[in-house]
Every structure is written in C-alpha cells, then in structure tokens.
Design a protein around this motif. Sequence first.
Motif, PDB file in Angstrom:
ATOM      1  N   UNK A  61      13.578 -15.535  -6.035  1.00 38.05           N
ATOM      2  CA  UNK A  61      13.391 -14.247  -5.366  1.00 38.05           C
ATOM      3  C   UNK A  61      11.914 -13.833  -5.354  1.00 38.05           C
ATOM      4  N   UNK A  62      11.226 -14.012  -6.475  1.00 41.61           N
ATOM      5  CA  UNK A  62       9.803 -13.669  -6.522  1.00 41.61           C
ATOM      6  C   UNK A  62       8.989 -14.586  -5.608  1.00 41.61           C
ATOM      7  N   UNK A  63       9.319 -15.861  -5.619  1.00 38.53           N
ATOM      8  CA  UNK A  63       8.623 -16.822  -4.761  1.00 38.53           C
ATOM      9  C   UNK A  63       8.775 -16.448  -3.288  1.00 38.53           C
ATOM     10  N   UNK A  64       9.936 -15.953  -2.925  1.00 34.34           N
ATOM     11  CA  UNK A  64      10.189 -15.620  -1.529  1.00 34.34           C
ATOM     12  C   UNK A  64       9.427 -14.382  -1.067  1.00 34.34           C
ATOM     13  N   UNK A  65       8.874 -13.612  -2.010  1.00 33.17           N
ATOM     14  CA  UNK A  65       7.989 -12.509  -1.625  1.00 33.17           C
ATOM     15  C   UNK A  65       6.747 -13.062  -0.933  1.00 33.17           C
ATOM     16  N   UNK A  66       6.216 -14.130  -1.500  1.00 32.38           N
ATOM     17  CA  UNK A  66       4.996 -14.713  -0.943  1.00 32.38           C
ATOM     18  C   UNK A  66       5.226 -15.780   0.105  1.00 32.38           C
TER      19      UNK A  66
END
Length: 247
Positions: free
Chosen positions: A115-120
């Motif tokens: 989920x955090x990776x998909x922010x960037x």
Amino acid sequence: MAAVNSGNENQPAKHQEVGHKSLLQSDALYQYILETSVYPREPAPMKELREVTAKHPWNLMTTSADEGQFLNLLLKLINAKNTMEIGVYTGYSLLSTALALPEDGKILALDINRENYEIGLPIIEKAGVAHKIDFREGPALPLLDQMIEDKKFHGSFDFIFVDADKDNYLNYHKRLIDLVKIGGVIGYDNTLWNGSLVAPPDAPLRKYVRYYRDFVLELNKALAADPRVEICQLPVGDGITLCRRVS
C-alpha cells in the motif's frame, strides 16, 4: 526556497526535510546544503514524490533528499546494474536508484507493505522507470534464504540498500554478504540512529529509538570487525554505512 522560521527572529531556522532530524549541529547549515546543492538538482519526479510523502503520517521513514542524491550519484560511480532494496516505503530511494540505473537495470524491491509503495508508484511510472522494478511484498528473510539456496544468485548484485527493520540488520548482513558481488556495495541506512548511539543512559528518547538503539550499536560493531568488507560510515541523512565486499 527560504528557511522556515517560527516567526521569532531569536529562534534558529529549521530545515525543511519533513520528518528528518539532521545530524548536523546547525539546522540552518543543513538547509543551506538542501537549497544550494540538493533541491536545485533534484529530478522533478523525485521532488514530486518527496512532497507527496511529506503528507504521509509515517513520513519520517522516507529517505532524505540529500541521501537520495548521494545514492543516485554512488550508483552511477560504481556502474551498478543489478540491485536490491530492502525496505521501500513510498519509494523515494527506489526512484533515486531507478533513475540512476541504465535502461536495462534491475531492482529487486522488498517490503511488507504494498500500500505504501503504491503511493509512489504512479510517479515512478510517470518517470518511465517502473519496468526496472520487481516489487515483492512480504518479509525479506524467507526470500533471501531461497536465493541463498540457489547458487545462481550468489555474487549477482552490484548494490544492495537496506532501510528496514533494524532488529534484523545483522540477519540481513549474514545473507547479503553472499548475494553481493566481490567489489559490490551494501548500504545500511540509519546507522547513527537519530544520534542516540552516544546518548547517556538516562537521556529522554522516544520508545522506538531506545528499542532499536542496541540493535544498531550491535550492527556497527559487527561491521567494523567483518574482514569480508571495507566500510565507510557517513553522517548523511540518519547515517549510512557503506560496505564494499572484498572477499
């Protein structure tokens, strides 16, 4: 970009790296470095991702802009092509790496939180470097153990960057030393750990800082004594230790 001030001229200016405490004694000096050498040369996609990440509640987990610049230049200096990153968060250091690698370069990116990776990820895709990244969600150690069992991965990585769970840094090192090539480099982030390593026992530290402090101390001691690597510990960001494998 002007230094931030609280409005009281008697108070020192604060630097603008959200979530980061510079190891420099002077915040104004760190802000000078950012304004003079870092922000003017920061690629537009990295600036965009840095600003997006600054709004995230866990922004202290991101790589600082000066460290991102350092990693980008280092990768070019060593002509890295096949790399690994353990601990991705929103992908600022990952994007820095991807931009530095040649068009056919590869990054194995490991993190427990997609989920955090998909922010960037949209910014990484817009930058045209997403094809270089092989993102794997989950704990890194089981995958590293699988790679250790397969001899084809031994000595296959030019560069490995670790910015993850500090209590496992030594466990990572025991495995990564076989996966990085002789002459290749492993970078361990946060090895000065908020400057807490020299704090007195009764110093007021945040719980997470105090908890991981001993693990970082143990890592630093082990790396300094490891004859398989040459090391250099730098006060960039929260401290980064570079290990060049020599045997």
